[in-house]
Design a protein around this motif. Structure first.
Motif, short mmCIF file in Angstrom:
data_model
loop_
_atom_site.label_atom_id
_atom_site.label_comp_id
_atom_site.label_asym_id
_atom_site.label_seq_id
_atom_site.Cartn_x
_atom_site.Cartn_y
_atom_site.Cartn_z
N PRO A 101 0.81 -1.23 0.00
CA PRO A 101 0.00 0.00 0.00
C PRO A 101 0.84 1.27 0.00
N TRP A 102 1.88 1.31 0.81
CA TRP A 102 2.70 2.52 0.91
C TRP A 102 3.36 2.84 -0.42
N VAL A 103 3.91 1.81 -1.08
CA VAL A 103 4.54 2.01 -2.39
C VAL A 103 3.51 2.45 -3.42
N SER A 104 2.30 1.89 -3.34
CA SER A 104 1.24 2.27 -4.28
C SER A 104 0.91 3.76 -4.17
N TRP A 105 0.86 4.27 -2.94
CA TRP A 105 0.57 5.70 -2.78
C TRP A 105 1.76 6.57 -3.17
N ILE A 106 2.98 6.04 -3.04
CA ILE A 106 4.16 6.78 -3.50
C ILE A 106 4.08 7.02 -5.00
N ILE A 163 -5.71 5.06 -12.78
CA ILE A 163 -5.26 3.67 -12.55
C ILE A 163 -4.44 3.58 -11.26
N ALA A 164 -3.52 4.53 -11.08
CA ALA A 164 -2.65 4.51 -9.89
C ALA A 164 -3.47 4.67 -8.61
N MET A 165 -4.47 5.56 -8.63
CA MET A 165 -5.27 5.78 -7.43
C MET A 165 -6.18 4.59 -7.12
N VAL A 166 -6.77 4.02 -8.16
CA VAL A 166 -7.60 2.82 -7.93
C VAL A 166 -6.74 1.70 -7.35
N TRP A 167 -5.54 1.52 -7.91
CA TRP A 167 -4.63 0.47 -7.41
C TRP A 167 -4.24 0.73 -5.96
N ALA A 168 -3.94 1.99 -5.63
CA ALA A 168 -3.54 2.33 -4.26
C ALA A 168 -4.68 2.08 -3.28
N SER A 198 -4.65 -0.74 -0.33
CA SER A 198 -4.91 -0.29 1.05
C SER A 198 -6.08 -1.07 1.65
N ALA A 199 -7.12 -1.28 0.84
CA ALA A 199 -8.29 -2.02 1.33
C ALA A 199 -7.92 -3.46 1.67
N ILE A 200 -7.12 -4.10 0.81
CA ILE A 200 -6.69 -5.47 1.07
C ILE A 200 -5.85 -5.53 2.34
N GLY A 201 -4.95 -4.56 2.51
CA GLY A 201 -4.11 -4.52 3.71
C GLY A 201 -4.91 -4.34 4.98
N ILE A 202 -5.89 -3.43 4.94
CA ILE A 202 -6.74 -3.19 6.11
C ILE A 202 -7.59 -4.41 6.42
N PHE A 203 -8.11 -5.05 5.37
CA PHE A 203 -8.91 -6.26 5.56
C PHE A 203 -8.09 -7.35 6.25
N GLY A 204 -6.83 -7.51 5.81
CA GLY A 204 -5.96 -8.52 6.42
C GLY A 204 -5.71 -8.24 7.90
N ILE A 205 -5.49 -6.97 8.25
CA ILE A 205 -5.26 -6.60 9.65
C ILE A 205 -6.49 -6.87 10.50
N VAL A 206 -7.65 -6.47 9.98
CA VAL A 206 -8.91 -6.69 10.73
C VAL A 206 -9.20 -8.17 10.87
N SER A 207 -8.96 -8.93 9.80
CA SER A 207 -9.21 -10.37 9.82
C SER A 207 -8.37 -11.06 10.89
N GLU A 208 -7.08 -10.72 10.96
CA GLU A 208 -6.19 -11.33 11.95
C GLU A 208 -6.57 -10.89 13.36
N LYS A 209 -7.01 -9.66 13.48
CA LYS A 209 -7.43 -9.16 14.80
C LYS A 209 -8.63 -9.95 15.31
#
Length: 369
Positions: free
Chosen positions: A43-48, A67-72, A76-87
């Motif tokens: 996610p961080w690289v995507s926003w860079i 395209i860059a913003m949709v990808w970012a 980010s959504a996938i990353g947040i979902f993973g954090i919430v899922s593990e929590k």
């Protein structure tokens, strides 16, 4: 005067000990996936990338910016979902202070267990190993590890050694169930004794150690239990029926223990880790070749050891599966049976032990008796 640094003997590998191999042998799907995870899929690289485009005064309505913003946003959504899922699945991590932990490793004289134990020994942790193999006092002193000669498949021996550990080091708070053996025999050539011995070491040992040491963790209101299974527990394989069945049982045991700890009022700070490695470069499967170095590379035990140690010290629960295919091998079971069979044929999983010349046969007289 500072503490003296412990000197450990080391034998460095010589370049001429290994045959010359092409550079691309190190290129694997796992390596590519790891690089992508820290670059394009991060996610961080995507926003860079989005910021770089804006630095070039790229308008928001430009195609590349969209395209860059949709990808970012997607990353980010996938990353947040993973954090919430593990929590949701594992809760908050616990605090781990090695000076207050007592670590028990089964089968820690050789292989993966030995690596983990020696790392903690070098760090002056309270570490002990349970194994049937004997280690000389001088070697144990040098490594900073307490070794107890113990058959972990014997409940009474485990209970007796547990009492010694409590007296010598204190109540155990980290249990790494790593002990394992393999007998490369077909089910027709195996004996009842072979099967019983495999299950005693690979499966019943987990029951013995958890049943004995978990009460100490509950009294301390903290702990970590590591279960070392195998990807073969999902797949099964010819000439490994006892081994694969004993490892498959650990999947269910891990899930059941997690559920029982979650229901215990003192179990909130007790974490569980399931380790399901693919083929490792240990003596256990020496000579066995994987179908593809690219898709299914042989994993060095040190790579698994690093992940286990990292997760333990972060105080987290979770699963460790490597190489990459072992994280998704369970999906094989939902494919049509014909495709499953084609995958097994292509992978050569049911011929691997035979091709390596490791299949053990009964004596002729025993077969005819």
């Amino acid at each position: 005067m500072g503490a003296r640094i412990k000197e450990l003997p080391a034998k460095l590998p010589k370049s001429f000990d290994k045959p010359d191999e092409p550079w691309y042998q190190y290129l694997t799907l796992d390596l590519i996936w790891k690089v992508l995870g820290y670059s394009l899929f991060h996610p961080w690289v995507s926003w860079i990338i989005v910021l770089c485009l804006r630095a070039q005064l790229t308008p928001y309505d430009a195609l590349e910016m969209k395209i860059a913003m949709v990808w970012a946003f997607l990353m980010s959504a996938i990353g947040i979902f993973g954090i919430v899922s593990e929590k949701i699945a594992y809760g908050n991590p616990r605090e781990v202070d090695l000076s207050e932990e007592v670590i028990v490793v089964t089968g820690g004289v050789e292989g993966l267990g030995s690596l983990i134990a020696e790392v903690y020994g070098m760090r002056n942790a309270n570490i002990c190993v349970l194994d049937t193999k004997k280690v000389e006092y001088e070697e144990a002193e040098e490594k900073g590890i307490l070794y107890y000669e113990c058959d972990v498949g014997d409940a009474k021996q485990v209970e007796a050694v547990a009492a010694e550990i409590v007296e010598d080091l204190g109540p155990p708070t980290i249990l790494i169930n790593n002990a394992g053996i393999v007998q490369t025999k077909s089910i027709l050539d195996s004996t009842a004794e072979d099967v019983e011995k495999t299950f005693r070491t690979n499966t019943l040992s987990h029951f013995n150690t958890i049943r004995t040491l978990l009460p100490y963790m509950l009294r301390e209101s903290r702990g970590t239990i590591v279960t070392v299974s195998s990807v073969l527990g999902h797949l099964g394989a010819a000439n490994l029926s006892a081994y694969t069945a004993s490892k498959a049982a650990l999947y269910a045991l891990h899930a059941s223990v997690r559920a029982e700890i979650a229901q215990h009022p003192e179990g909130a700070e007790i974490k569980t880790i399931l380790v399901t490695p693919g083929q490792m470069s240990t003596k256990m499967f020496a000579g066995v070749k994987t179908p593809s170095r690219f898709l299914a590379p042989v994993i060095a035990p040190v790579d698994i050891a690093k992940e286990v140690i990292k997760m333990i010290e972060k105080g987290e629960s979770g699963e460790i599966a490597a190489p990459l295919y072992s994280q998704y091998v369970a999906f094989l079971g939902i494919l049509p049976v014909g495709i499953q069979q084609l995958v097994r044929r292509w992978s050569g999983i049911d011929k691997a032990i035979e091709r390596a010349g490791l299949v053990q046969k009964k004596a002729v007289s025993e077969k005819n008796g």
